[in-house]
Each structure stands twice: as structure tokens, then as C-alpha cells.
Design a protein around this motif. Structure first.
Motif, PDB file in Angstrom:
ATOM      1  N   GLY A 151       0.823  -1.208   0.000  1.00  9.56           N
ATOM      2  CA  GLY A 151       0.000   0.000   0.000  1.00  9.56           C
ATOM      3  C   GLY A 151       0.852   1.251   0.000  1.00  9.56           C
ATOM      4  N   ILE A 152       1.963   1.217   0.753  1.00  7.36           N
ATOM      5  CA  ILE A 152       2.896   2.338   0.769  1.00  7.36           C
ATOM      6  C   ILE A 152       3.452   2.564  -0.632  1.00  7.36           C
ATOM      7  N   VAL A 153       3.785   1.453  -1.306  1.00 11.57           N
ATOM      8  CA  VAL A 153       4.311   1.538  -2.668  1.00 11.57           C
ATOM      9  C   VAL A 153       3.277   2.186  -3.594  1.00 11.57           C
ATOM     10  N   ALA A 154       2.021   1.733  -3.500  1.00  9.10           N
ATOM     11  CA  ALA A 154       0.964   2.273  -4.368  1.00  9.10           C
ATOM     12  C   ALA A 154       0.710   3.746  -4.081  1.00  9.10           C
ATOM     13  N   ALA A 155       0.675   4.102  -2.798  1.00 11.58           N
ATOM     14  CA  ALA A 155       0.405   5.489  -2.434  1.00 11.58           C
ATOM     15  C   ALA A 155       1.545   6.408  -2.868  1.00 11.58           C
ATOM     16  N   VAL A 204     -12.022   7.481  -1.084  1.00 11.81           N
ATOM     17  CA  VAL A 204     -12.323   6.927  -2.410  1.00 11.81           C
ATOM     18  C   VAL A 204     -11.178   6.046  -2.896  1.00 11.81           C
ATOM     19  N   LYS A 205      -9.923   6.492  -2.691  1.00  2.58           N
ATOM     20  CA  LYS A 205      -8.760   5.711  -3.141  1.00  2.58           C
ATOM     21  C   LYS A 205      -8.626   4.412  -2.359  1.00  2.58           C
ATOM     22  N   ILE A 206      -8.980   4.437  -1.070  1.00  5.85           N
ATOM     23  CA  ILE A 206      -8.961   3.204  -0.271  1.00  5.85           C
ATOM     24  C   ILE A 206      -9.886   2.172  -0.903  1.00  5.85           C
ATOM     25  N   ALA A 207     -11.084   2.613  -1.304  1.00  7.75           N
ATOM     26  CA  ALA A 207     -12.059   1.692  -1.897  1.00  7.75           C
ATOM     27  C   ALA A 207     -11.570   1.132  -3.223  1.00  7.75           C
ATOM     28  N   ILE A 240      -3.101   4.978 -13.020  1.00  6.94           N
ATOM     29  CA  ILE A 240      -3.116   3.588 -13.487  1.00  6.94           C
ATOM     30  C   ILE A 240      -2.451   2.655 -12.480  1.00  6.94           C
ATOM     31  N   THR A 241      -1.573   3.208 -11.627  1.00  5.81           N
ATOM     32  CA  THR A 241      -0.873   2.357 -10.654  1.00  5.81           C
ATOM     33  C   THR A 241      -1.811   1.787  -9.601  1.00  5.81           C
ATOM     34  N   MET A 242      -3.030   2.309  -9.485  1.00  2.00           N
ATOM     35  CA  MET A 242      -3.985   1.698  -8.561  1.00  2.00           C
ATOM     36  C   MET A 242      -4.313   0.279  -9.000  1.00  2.00           C
ATOM     37  N   ALA A 243      -4.276   0.039 -10.319  1.00  2.00           N
ATOM     38  CA  ALA A 243      -4.495  -1.310 -10.829  1.00  2.00           C
ATOM     39  C   ALA A 243      -3.286  -2.201 -10.579  1.00  2.00           C
ATOM     40  N   ALA A 288     -17.043   6.849  -6.623  1.00  2.00           N
ATOM     41  CA  ALA A 288     -15.816   7.030  -7.396  1.00  2.00           C
ATOM     42  C   ALA A 288     -16.124   7.048  -8.888  1.00  2.00           C
ATOM     43  N   ALA A 289     -16.958   6.106  -9.334  1.00  2.00           N
ATOM     44  CA  ALA A 289     -17.300   6.041 -10.758  1.00  2.00           C
ATOM     45  C   ALA A 289     -17.977   7.325 -11.215  1.00  2.00           C
ATOM     46  N   LEU A 290     -18.953   7.808 -10.426  1.00  2.00           N
ATOM     47  CA  LEU A 290     -19.666   9.038 -10.781  1.00  2.00           C
ATOM     48  C   LEU A 290     -18.713  10.227 -10.826  1.00  2.00           C
TER      49      LEU A 290
END
Length: 428
Positions: free
Chosen positions: A32-36, A69-72, A214-217, A411-413
Motif C-alpha cells: 500500500g505504501i508503494v501504491a500510495a 475513495v482511493k482506499i475503496a 493507473i498504478t492503482m491497478a 468514485a465512478a460518478l
């Protein structure tokens, strides 16, 4: 038993992590640290600073909502990996061939433009700290050094370096926020949702932009690389994800405080783009002296280089899995992704071709394509996560509940609105 990680390296150094330990779970935090750290780049810092400089503390609540939102989104991506034993690319392929056309085109164009942008952002603080080389030379050195590091290091070393970088970012930025003496009363008031006149797009951008790329994926791939591959690790993953984005939230709030206290009260405007951080550097030098100014540039560098390292690793994994899945038609196995020609090609693609843009800038047509494809990615991610996580592809116990669906729906909206605004801007 040897450990086969997500990126395909078989390691006898780490034990089989088929089940989480009962103690010391906090010590396992890392993906998670890496992604954030990857998601929060120089552009996000400038956006947050500008929000603070224009509206003071009024949009503080939006930064907090953005982290939730990013957590979700990150949790949904990793949950799909752990619950199904497959990857996001497997999931997208199951939705139809249209995902291949969109994602394939997007990741190629995005990588070409982002490579130049990221290298330039990293070069800015280096050129300010060490003006012995021109900006383009520092940009090339940054890209080549990061590509070499990613090509020759395993996940463990990569994660450790990213932790050091986000530690540097966090300490410096939070330290500066404390030094400017925040107005706690105004900050508390800023947690009450309000939208000042002219702030609607800034509000949406602050919620949707910080830490969202894109890194969230890629988060699910890093979770697997850590050795977390079964639903037994779901609790650890969620702890890891929440801690990472709480840290991100504090970091973002600190940047907004700096903008509100140093720029809003003095009515100082920043340059657009990453150079806005150099403007802040000069303001810091005038108020606190050269030491704090130089220290901030170090934090600026840590922010930028962590984004390069994260993208060079995470998005290259995504591309390698895309080639494995959509081109070769293989599913299930993720062995050897870091050693595949596709992974190394994308490292090259992120580093070498974009150097042309360092000289000539970004052609207008490329900017239009990049902006349009990029605008659609976060809605694509949010909507496909809702689709996948409520389908029979995921065991019933790990499908989304009302809270996850609600947050992903918001998030989608949000991202659809931002996408429409981006496309209107491109057409205009």
C-alpha cells in the motif's frame, strides 16, 4: 517450500507465505505504501497547493474524501487478486475483447507521454540543487537510473527503497506544514463540506486526482509480490491499504496547509505544472532560509523519483500481464513477468523513446490522445471493479457489500464527471 512471487521470481530466501502470522502484522505493511507513493506525484502536490492558495482551508474536506475513495479503489483491485487467484487483466479480458483494444492503446500512449513528464519532474529539483547539468541531462539520468534499478532488483528491495522515499516525503512536508503554524480553527471548519464560488472543478480534481493513477491497478500485483496470494491475507491487505492512504491523507492535508498559510494569506500565485513547486521553494527560502528551501527540494525529488520507480515497476508488470493475457491468451499463471521480454520492452518504452519529447515538447495531437485516453481510465477502473466484484467470478463471501459498492459508485460518478470535463477541455 520455494516462494513464487507475482512477478515470477522463485526465491528460496523467503518462506511460503500461504497464511498470515498471528503477530507482527504491522511489520508486513508495504504494498500500500508503494501504491500510495507512486500515485502521489509532483503534479498532485501542485494541484493541492493551488487549491490551498486559492481557497484556503475550504477544500480540506475534499482531500479527506479523496483518500477514502482511493482506499475503496485499491482495496477492490487487491481483493479481486486475492479472492480469485487471478489478475485484473484476467478480469478485464473476461468482460470482452473491447477491454484489450482500450487498455492496449491507453498503456502505450500513456507510457510514452508519462515517461517524459515523470523524468522532467524528477529533473527539476535535481537541476535546482545541482545546476552543473541542464534539465534534460538530469531527466535522462533519472530515467536510466530508475529503469536500471527496476530491471535488476527484486520486489523486496524495491519496496524498501519506496518506504524510505515516502518517509522522506512525509517528514519534510509535514515538518514544513508545522513550521508555517496552521490555523487549527480554520482547518476544522474546512472539514465541513462547502464549495466556494469557482471551486467546483478544483473540488472534484482534489477528490479524484491525488494518488489516483493507473498504478492503482498495480496494487494487486504488488500484494501478490509480497507473498499475499489467498483470501487468508484479506485482513492484512486491508490494514496495509488503509494505513497507506491515511499517510497519504496526512501528506495531502499538509500540502494544503502550506498552500493556505504561505500562499493564500499572501496572495501568491504559483506557476502551472511541476514548476509551481520551484515557486514554493523560493517562498520558503524567503521565509525560513536556504536550509529549509533545500530540504523541500529533497522532498520534491523524493516525491518525483518514487513515482518513476513505482510506474517503471508496476505499469511494466501490467503491460507484461497484458501481453501474456490478451496477446498470448494465457490465464492464471503470473510466473516470470519481471523476466519477460514484454516487461523489459515496457521499461525501454517508458525510458528511451520519451527522451525525444524532452527536446521537442509534446505534439498537439499526442496531447489530445493522451488526455482523452487518460480521462477514461479511472471511470474504466471504477466501473469494471463494480462489475467484477459483484459477479460470479468472485466467491460470494468476497463480493462487494453495500459500503464497497457505494464508495466505488461514488468514485465512478466522480471520475465520469471529471472525464466529461477533461474531454470538453480537450475539444475546446
Amino acid at each position: 517450500m520455494a516462494d513464487v512471487n507475482t512477478s515470477g521470481n522463485v526465491s528460496a530466501e523467503r518462506p511460503d507465505l500461504s497464511a498470515p502470522p498471528s503477530r507482527g502484522q504491522w511489520k508486513l505493511i508495504g504494498p500500500g505504501i508503494v501504491a500510495a507513493a507512486t500515485g502521489v506525484g509532483a503534479g498532485d502536490l501542485v494541484a493541492t497547493l493551488i487549491a490551498g492558495s486559492r481557497f484556503g482551508y475550504a477544500l480540506l474536506w475534499a482531500a479527506v474524501i479523496g483518500c477514502i475513495v482511493k482506499i475503496a479503489l485499491a482495496e477492490g483491485s487487491a481483493r479481486y487478486h486475492l479472492a480469485t487467484g487471478s489478475t485484473m487483466l484476467d478480469g478485464w479480458r473476461s468482460l470482452g475483447r473491447w477491454t484489450s483494444w482500450y487498455f492496449g492503446l491507453y498503456i502505450i500512449v500513456w507510457g510514452f507521454v508519462y515517461g517524459a513528464t515523470a523524468m522532467s519532474a524528477t529533473a527539476l529539483p535535481l537541476a535546482a540543487l545541482f545546476p552543473i547539468l541542464p534539465l534534460w541531462a538530469w531527466a535522462m539520468i533519472s530515467g536510466l537510473a530508475c529503469a536500471t534499478f527496476v530491471a535488476f532488483n527484486r520486489y523486496e528491495m524495491f519496496e524498501n527503497v519506496m518506504k524510505v522515499l515516502i518517509g522522506i516525503m512525509f517528514v519534510i512536508v509535514v515538518g514544513v506544514a508545522i513550521m508555517v503554524v496552521p490555523n487549527l480553527g480554520a482547518a476544522v471548519t474546512g472539514l465541513i463540506p462547502t464549495i466556494p464560488e469557482g471551486s467546483a472543478i478544483y473540488t472534484l480534481g482534489l477528490i479524484g486526482g491525488v494518488g489516483g493513477t493507473i498504478t492503482m491497478a498495480s496494487y494487486g500485483y504488488w500484494v501478490n509480490a509480497k507473498g499475499w496470494r489467498t483470501p487468508a491475507w484479506m485482513g492484512i491487505m486491508r490494514l496495509d491499504n488503509r494505513v497507506a492512504y491515511i499517510v497519504t491523507g496526512i501528506f495531502v492535508i499538509a500540502m494544503l496547509i502550506i498552500g493556505a498559510e504561505m500562499l493564500y494569506t499572501a496572495q501568491i500565485a504559483l506557476s502551472t505544472g511541476d514548476r509551481g513547486l520551484l515557486d514554493l521553494d523560493r517562498v520558503l527560502e524567503e521565509r525560513f532560509g536556504p536550509f529549509v528551501s533545500k530540504l523541500f527540494l529533497v522532498g520534491f525529488f523524493a516525491t518525483s523519483v518514487s513515482s518513476i520507480l513505482g510506474v517503471w515497476n508496476g505499469v511494466s508488470l501490467l503491460f507484461a500481464d497484458f501481453v501474456r493475457n490478451h496477446i498470448h491468451g494465457e490465464t492464471g499463471t503470473r510466473e516470470g513477468l519481471e523476466k519477460t521480454p514484454a516487461f523489459r520492452f515496457y521499461l525501454f518504452w517508458l525510458t528511451i523513446p520519451p527522451m525525444v519529447l524532452l527536446y521537442f515538447g509534446r505534439p498537439f495531437l499526442l496531447v489530445i490522445i493522451y488526455g482523452a485516453l487518460g480521462a477514461f481510465f479511472m471511470p474504466f477502473l471504477a466501473l469494471t471493479l463494480i462489475w467484477l466484484l459483484n459477479s460470479s467470478r468472485v466467491p460470494k463471501e468476497w463480493r462487494s457489500g453495500w459500503l464497497s459498492n457505494g464508495l466505488l459508485g461514488i468514485a465512478a460518478l466522480l471520475f465520469i464527471v471529471l472525464c466529461i470535463n477533461e474531454v470538453i477541455g480537450l475539444v475546446a
